[in-house]
Design a protein around this motif. Structure first.
Motif, PDB file in Angstrom:
ATOM      1  N   THR B 167      -7.016   5.505   6.127  1.00  0.00           N
ATOM      2  CA  THR B 167      -6.815   4.066   6.332  1.00  0.00           C
ATOM      3  C   THR B 167      -6.755   3.343   4.991  1.00  0.00           C
ATOM      4  OG1 THR B 167      -8.045   4.254   8.388  1.00  0.00           O
ATOM      5  CG2 THR B 167      -7.726   2.038   7.520  1.00  0.00           C
ATOM      6  N   THR B 171      -3.498   1.166   3.781  1.00  0.00           N
ATOM      7  CA  THR B 171      -3.574  -0.292   3.687  1.00  0.00           C
ATOM      8  C   THR B 171      -3.707  -0.802   2.266  1.00  0.00           C
ATOM      9  OG1 THR B 171      -5.950  -0.201   4.055  1.00  0.00           O
ATOM     10  CG2 THR B 171      -4.585  -0.618   5.989  1.00  0.00           C
ATOM     11  N   LYS B 172      -4.230   0.024   1.346  1.00  0.00           N
ATOM     12  CA  LYS B 172      -4.580  -0.543   0.048  1.00  0.00           C
ATOM     13  C   LYS B 172      -3.803   0.012  -1.145  1.00  0.00           C
ATOM     14  CE  LYS B 172      -8.001  -3.447   1.071  1.00  0.00           C
ATOM     15  NZ  LYS B 172      -7.991  -3.334   2.516  1.00  0.00           N
ATOM     16  N   ARG B 177       1.704   1.001   0.890  1.00  0.00           N
ATOM     17  CA  ARG B 177       2.604  -0.150   1.015  1.00  0.00           C
ATOM     18  C   ARG B 177       4.056   0.322   1.086  1.00  0.00           C
ATOM     19  NH1 ARG B 177      -1.092  -2.973  -1.941  1.00  0.00           N
ATOM     20  NH2 ARG B 177      -0.453  -1.898  -3.838  1.00  0.00           N
ATOM     21  N   ARG B 180       4.693   1.647   4.506  1.00  0.00           N
ATOM     22  CA  ARG B 180       4.870   0.612   5.527  1.00  0.00           C
ATOM     23  C   ARG B 180       6.178  -0.125   5.330  1.00  0.00           C
ATOM     24  NH1 ARG B 180       0.310  -3.140   5.021  1.00  0.00           N
ATOM     25  NH2 ARG B 180      -0.156  -2.109   3.059  1.00  0.00           N
TER      26      ARG B 180
END
Ligand SMILES: Nc1ncnc2c1ncn2[C@@H]1O[C@H](COP(=O)(O)OP(=O)(O)OP(=O)(O)O)[C@@H](O)[C@H]1O
Ligand SMILES: [Mg+2]
Lengths: 239, 303
Positions: B167, B171-172, B177, B180
């Motif tokens: 996760t 997300t970080k 990124r 996504r």
């Protein structure tokens, strides 16, 4: 710095560019105008390496780029803000900007660069944590330009930045484009259907018709040109 | 009540395994829009690599925690190579061709991997001595004793750790990124200077590594494997991904857990013979009421 010679691009059997010749010199604002389907976006996508030129050359600072992959071309300093902005709607404003910083030595200068973008478009700073998809059209355009600037491009390719944006914001965006050119020394290649604004802003300009350049000259010359006035200016900005 | 708690514990353990496999399905679907039917077989390869490494290290007499760590790393590494190769060989050349082509290629890849392991390792089931034994007992003074084995604790904790790392990664980090961004618009991602092919490769590497961990857990938990385990486990994990909402990462984790629980409770309360059918029946019912799965994102935002 960017020299395009005799470029032909196809979509399957359909020929969209029929031998385009065009130059962009260091520090200039060059505009390309033309009506729907003339091949303007195709030309930008060919420069960026997304569409491959079947014939012809594209030379950037002495190096051939027509066979390079898109991300390599960005690394060399050519970044495009494509038609329709293409913001990552599910990512936040700041995440969108971070993605732009990828080519710029993996975001080493991120803090400084993002501050410059927020200075240029303060509204983005207020919306940092908002998802890209929730911004208005004008704000999305600012984000798209800001995102491209994060890669520290030498040349910025802009595809119809005024498309679908309120007239008041259009002015603001054109002022920003001028600032980016004058203050940040970024060369601009601007594609527009809003011919009047694009020609007023441009040092030089080209007209693309049916995949071929038909007229070229300084922005002022083209503004006075009778054919252009008839086809693109007098109420013809929409054609 | 005690029986219920026992089933819950067993279901969560099984759900962890399905969840780890389901992430691979959902990630690949998210980024290139295809269902990687060979993913179940990648899990099977992971199980075999783990089994072989366990046997080899078992002979050396190294301490158990070290063996577990080494086998984990080796299984992840080898299986990631398989996942990466499958993508390069079978899917990348077909990118941009018609939608069904990579799907057919994936089915082919699945058969290739099964036959490859069948030939290399033989068709008979491969047993393994239990490595982690013992456990904690609860409700000792009632007539049904609930046992939580150390192995179950190990599986659940390892899953939680991996999900946490994963996760964070998504997300970080820059990689997350980029991943996504690719899910939404690959061309635009490339126009920002991001190497899309590499991002896709890494997606396969991550998905395969997680599946290999599930494979290792499977070997430890069931103690026997054969070349065919990827089929059923794969289909159930795929069901989990759809149940959670295909393309959604939290959805894959949730879906995996649900499938594990459904299967265990079905086997415990309804019928052991039909436990494999349970998950699919539930899927059909859920999809009637939630067509995009529980955590699926309706695709309204596509610009
Ligand atoms: N993906 C595609 N497949 C097939 N033909 C295409 C594709 N994209 C563009 N074309 C065709 O290529 C020609 C040039 O299109 P292009 O989008 O470059 O025009 P444009 O000048 O940017 O137009 P607009 O002002 O509407 O954006 C058009 O005839 C168009 O129909
Ligand atoms: Mg266009």
């Amino acid at each position: 710095m960017l020299k395009i010679s005799n470029v032909e691009t196809f979509y399957g059997k359909i020929q969209a560019l029929r031998g385009v010749d065009l130059d962009v010199n260091d520090g200039e604002i060059v505009s390309l105008i033309g009506s729907n389907g003339a091949g303007k976006s195709t030309l930008l996508m060919t420069i960026s390496g997304v569409n491959k030129a079947k014939r012809g050359n594209i030379v950037f600072n002495g190096e051939n780029i027509e066979n390079k992959q898109p991300h390599k071309i960005v690394d060399m300093g050519i970044c495009q803000v494509p038609e329709g902005r293409r913001i990552f709607s599910r990512l936040t404003v700041e995440e969108n900007l971070r993605l732009g910083a990828h080519a710029n030595e993996k975001g080493k200068y991120f803090e400084n660069d993002i501050k410059e973008v927020y200075d240029l478009f303060p509204v983005l700073s207020d919306r940092k944590t908002q998802r890209g998809g929730t911004l208005s059209g004008g704000e999305q355009q600012m984000l798209a330009i800001g995102r491209a600037l994060m890669s520290k491009p030498k040349v910025l390719l802009l595809d119809e930045p005024s498309l679908g944006i309120a007239p008041k914001l259009v002015n603001q965006i054109f002022v920003s484009i001028k600032n980016i050119n004058k203050e940040k020394n970024v060369t601009i290649f601007l594609v527009e259907q809003n011919a009047k604004k694009a020609l007023e802003l441009a040092d030089r300009a080209y007209v693309l018709v049916n995949g071929k350049v038909t007229i070229k000259g300084s922005g002022q010359e083209l503004l006075k040109n009778k054919d252009i006035q008839a086809a693109y200016l007098e109420g013809g900005a929409k054609n | 009540m005690e029986y219920f708690i026992q089933q819950l514990v067993n279901g969560i353990t099984l759900g962890s395994i399905y969840g780890l496999i389901a992430i691979g399905y959902t990630m690949v679907y998210g980024i290139i829009g295809m269902i990687n039917f060979a993913h179940g077989d990648i899990f099977m390869i992971g199980a075999f690599v783990a089994l072989i490494s366990f046997i080899i290290f078992g002979l050396t007499g190294v301490a158990l925690p070290i063996i577990l760590l080494l086998v984990l790393l080796i299984a992840m590494l080898f299986t990631a190579c398989y996942g990466w190769t499958v993508e390069k060989l079978a899917y990348k050349p077909l990118r941009g061709s018609f939608r069904l082509a990579p799907l057919i290629s994936a089915l082919g890849m699945s058969i290739v991997l099964q036959n490859y392991v069948q030939v290399a390792q033989g068709a008979r089931v491969k047993p393994m001595q239990p490595l982690i034994s013992g456990g904690l007992e609860f409700f000792n003074n009632s007539d049904f004793i609930v046992t939580v084995s150390y192995l179950q604790i190990f599986i659940v904790i390892l899953t939680i750790i991996l999900m946490g790392i994963f996760t964070y990664l998504i997300t970080k980090t820059d990689l997350g990124r980029a991943q996504r961004a690719c899910e939404q618009d690959r061309t635009m991602t490339a126009l920002l200077g991001i190497n899309v092919d590499r991002t896709i490769s890494i997606t396969f590497i991550i998905g395969s590594s997680l599946a290999s961990v599930a494979g290792m857990m499977f070997v430890l938990y069931y103690g026997v494997i054969d070349f065919y385990i990827g089929f059923l486990a794969g289909i159930k994990a795929f069901t989990a991904a759809v149940l959670g909402g295909i393309g959604s990462l939290p959805g894959a984790m949730l879906g995996g857990l649900l499938i594990g629980l459904i299967e265990t409770f079905w086997a415990g309360y309804v019928s052991l013979e039909y436990k494999d059918v349970a998950a699919f029946s539930v899927l059909i019912v859920v999809l009637i009421f939630f067509p995009t799965g529980f955590l699926g994102k309706p695709d309204i935002e596509k610009v």
